[in-house]
Design a protein around this motif. Structure first.
Motif, PDB file in Angstrom:
ATOM      1  N   ARG A 146      24.940 103.377  28.649  1.00  0.00           N
ATOM      2  CA  ARG A 146      25.267 104.729  28.243  1.00  0.00           C
ATOM      3  C   ARG A 146      25.144 105.824  29.306  1.00  0.00           C
ATOM      4  O   ARG A 146      25.709 106.898  29.140  1.00  0.00           O
ATOM      5  CB  ARG A 146      24.388 105.137  27.050  1.00  0.00           C
ATOM      6  CG  ARG A 146      24.425 104.166  25.893  1.00  0.00           C
ATOM      7  CD  ARG A 146      25.810 104.060  25.297  1.00  0.00           C
ATOM      8  NE  ARG A 146      26.176 105.310  24.627  1.00  0.00           N
ATOM      9  CZ  ARG A 146      27.374 105.585  24.124  1.00  0.00           C
ATOM     10  NH1 ARG A 146      28.352 104.697  24.255  1.00  0.00           N
ATOM     11  NH2 ARG A 146      27.608 106.728  23.529  1.00  0.00           N
ATOM     12  N   ILE A 147      24.407 105.566  30.365  1.00  0.00           N
ATOM     13  CA  ILE A 147      24.141 106.630  31.325  1.00  0.00           C
ATOM     14  C   ILE A 147      24.957 106.505  32.604  1.00  0.00           C
ATOM     15  O   ILE A 147      25.582 107.461  33.052  1.00  0.00           O
ATOM     16  CB  ILE A 147      22.635 106.712  31.681  1.00  0.00           C
ATOM     17  CG1 ILE A 147      21.791 106.876  30.405  1.00  0.00           C
ATOM     18  CG2 ILE A 147      22.384 107.847  32.670  1.00  0.00           C
ATOM     19  CD1 ILE A 147      22.065 108.125  29.622  1.00  0.00           C
ATOM     20  N   TRP A 148      24.941 105.310  33.193  1.00  0.00           N
ATOM     21  CA  TRP A 148      25.636 105.153  34.484  1.00  0.00           C
ATOM     22  C   TRP A 148      27.135 105.254  34.292  1.00  0.00           C
ATOM     23  O   TRP A 148      27.717 104.592  33.436  1.00  0.00           O
ATOM     24  CB  TRP A 148      25.283 103.822  35.132  1.00  0.00           C
ATOM     25  CG  TRP A 148      23.814 103.625  35.375  1.00  0.00           C
ATOM     26  CD1 TRP A 148      23.078 102.530  35.081  1.00  0.00           C
ATOM     27  CD2 TRP A 148      22.910 104.556  35.984  1.00  0.00           C
ATOM     28  NE1 TRP A 148      21.770 102.719  35.449  1.00  0.00           N
ATOM     29  CE2 TRP A 148      21.635 103.948  36.004  1.00  0.00           C
ATOM     30  CE3 TRP A 148      23.045 105.850  36.494  1.00  0.00           C
ATOM     31  CZ2 TRP A 148      20.517 104.590  36.517  1.00  0.00           C
ATOM     32  CZ3 TRP A 148      21.931 106.495  37.007  1.00  0.00           C
ATOM     33  CH2 TRP A 148      20.690 105.868  37.022  1.00  0.00           C
ATOM     34  N   THR A 149      27.738 106.081  35.091  1.00  0.00           N
ATOM     35  CA  THR A 149      29.184 106.231  35.060  1.00  0.00           C
ATOM     36  C   THR A 149      29.812 105.280  36.077  1.00  0.00           C
ATOM     37  O   THR A 149      29.102 104.574  36.799  1.00  0.00           O
ATOM     38  CB  THR A 149      29.584 107.687  35.391  1.00  0.00           C
ATOM     39  OG1 THR A 149      29.055 108.035  36.681  1.00  0.00           O
ATOM     40  CG2 THR A 149      29.017 108.635  34.350  1.00  0.00           C
ATOM     41  N   GLU A 150      31.122 105.265  36.123  1.00  0.00           N
ATOM     42  CA  GLU A 150      31.821 104.381  37.057  1.00  0.00           C
ATOM     43  C   GLU A 150      31.389 104.687  38.493  1.00  0.00           C
ATOM     44  O   GLU A 150      31.339 105.834  38.914  1.00  0.00           O
ATOM     45  CB  GLU A 150      33.334 104.567  36.927  1.00  0.00           C
ATOM     46  CG  GLU A 150      34.142 103.603  37.775  1.00  0.00           C
ATOM     47  CD  GLU A 150      35.627 103.753  37.566  1.00  0.00           C
ATOM     48  OE1 GLU A 150      36.395 103.076  38.285  1.00  0.00           O
ATOM     49  OE2 GLU A 150      36.034 104.550  36.689  1.00  0.00           O
ATOM     50  N   GLY A 151      31.029 103.648  39.215  1.00  0.00           N
ATOM     51  CA  GLY A 151      30.570 103.810  40.585  1.00  0.00           C
ATOM     52  C   GLY A 151      29.064 103.916  40.710  1.00  0.00           C
ATOM     53  O   GLY A 151      28.524 103.916  41.817  1.00  0.00           O
ATOM     54  N   GLN A 152      28.369 103.994  39.569  1.00  0.00           N
ATOM     55  CA  GLN A 152      26.908 104.106  39.590  1.00  0.00           C
ATOM     56  C   GLN A 152      26.222 102.831  39.084  1.00  0.00           C
ATOM     57  O   GLN A 152      25.011 102.799  38.934  1.00  0.00           O
ATOM     58  CB  GLN A 152      26.450 105.293  38.726  1.00  0.00           C
ATOM     59  CG  GLN A 152      26.907 106.641  39.253  1.00  0.00           C
ATOM     60  CD  GLN A 152      26.427 107.789  38.379  1.00  0.00           C
ATOM     61  OE1 GLN A 152      26.075 107.610  37.219  1.00  0.00           O
ATOM     62  NE2 GLN A 152      26.410 108.987  38.936  1.00  0.00           N
ATOM     63  N   GLU A 153      27.002 101.780  38.859  1.00  0.00           N
ATOM     64  CA  GLU A 153      26.463 100.552  38.285  1.00  0.00           C
ATOM     65  C   GLU A 153      25.387  99.920  39.164  1.00  0.00           C
ATOM     66  O   GLU A 153      24.510  99.209  38.669  1.00  0.00           O
ATOM     67  CB  GLU A 153      27.582  99.529  38.046  1.00  0.00           C
ATOM     68  CG  GLU A 153      28.681 100.000  37.098  1.00  0.00           C
ATOM     69  CD  GLU A 153      29.795 100.761  37.802  1.00  0.00           C
ATOM     70  OE1 GLU A 153      29.632 101.112  38.995  1.00  0.00           O
ATOM     71  OE2 GLU A 153      30.833 101.005  37.159  1.00  0.00           O
ATOM     72  N   HIS A 154      25.449 100.178  40.473  1.00  0.00           N
ATOM     73  CA  HIS A 154      24.482  99.584  41.391  1.00  0.00           C
ATOM     74  C   HIS A 154      23.055 100.034  41.114  1.00  0.00           C
ATOM     75  O   HIS A 154      22.095  99.350  41.498  1.00  0.00           O
ATOM     76  CB  HIS A 154      24.854  99.926  42.841  1.00  0.00           C
ATOM     77  CG  HIS A 154      24.833 101.397  43.146  1.00  0.00           C
ATOM     78  ND1 HIS A 154      25.845 102.247  42.761  1.00  0.00           N
ATOM     79  CD2 HIS A 154      23.900 102.167  43.767  1.00  0.00           C
ATOM     80  CE1 HIS A 154      25.566 103.470  43.162  1.00  0.00           C
ATOM     81  NE2 HIS A 154      24.383 103.467  43.760  1.00  0.00           N
TER      82      HIS A 154
END
Length: 204
Positions: A146-154
């Motif tokens: 729910r929190i990490w947006t695209e590009g923040q999955e790392h």
């Protein structure tokens, strides 16, 4: 085109560890002073939760990071013990930072279909876990959904590594703890993580 955020990260890469830790202290102290007294503008449920959250411990734990940037730790007889405690220190800060975001957005969090659920023995049913008592592993899964947006999955993988290193404090068998070189890199990553979370907090 290079973003402001990328330029700022590059600048911080040149900072000494002491400068990094001082910035961590500054941000967590600012969050403590601002969010521990949010009555009057924050929703009452969120303000109640923030008022009893130990944000002062986040500040104190930030100061404690200074213990683990001493170069003499890299080659002393107590290195493993110091390293385990250092990871515990960092893991507690990561966990506290994640809890702060959920406390600030408490009303959104508790109504979210993916909110963290725990079994309540008194009510004999699964209920939404309060952010200040949520376990890191479950929070990490919620953030992933729910929190990490695209590009923040790392960031999910980063939190997992810190969590695994921190859990060495509970073990009585061999567990990978890395070394102080790795730990110091992750202190720098924590500053980036802290800034990312703090930027998502409203400042009325």
């Amino acid at each position: 085109m290079t973003s402001w955020y990328q330029n700022w990260n590059r600048k911080q890469e040149q900072w000494s560890l002491e400068e990094v830790v001082n910035k961590i202290i500054e941000i967590n102290e600012d969050n403590e002073l601002f969010w521990s007294k949010s009555y009057g503008w924050a929703p009452s449920d969120a303000a109640d939760l923030l008022s009893i959250s130990r944000l002062d411990w986040q500040t104190s734990l930030s100061h404690t990071l200074k213990l683990w940037i001493d170069e003499s730790l890299l080659s002393n007889d107590n290195m493993d013990g110091s390293l385990i405690l250092a990871w515990t220190n960092l893991g507690a800060l990561v966990e506290g930072t994640m809890k702060l975001l959920l406390c600030v957005y408490y009303l959104d969090y508790k109504d979210d279909e993916d909110a963290i659920k725990i079994y309540d023995r008194k009510q004999k049913e699964r209920i939404v876990a309060e952010p200040d008592s949520a376990k890191l592993d479950l929070m990490r899964e919620f953030y992933k959904k729910r929190i990490w947006t695209e590009g923040q999955e790392h960031w999910n993988e980063w939190v997992l590594v810190v969590q695994q290193r921190r859990n060495a404090v509970h073990e009585f068998k061999t567990r990978e703890i890395g070394d102080f070189g790795e730990f110091h890199k992750n202190v720098r990553r924590y500053l980036e993580f802290l800034q990312l979370i703090t930027e998502r907090l409203p400042r009325p």
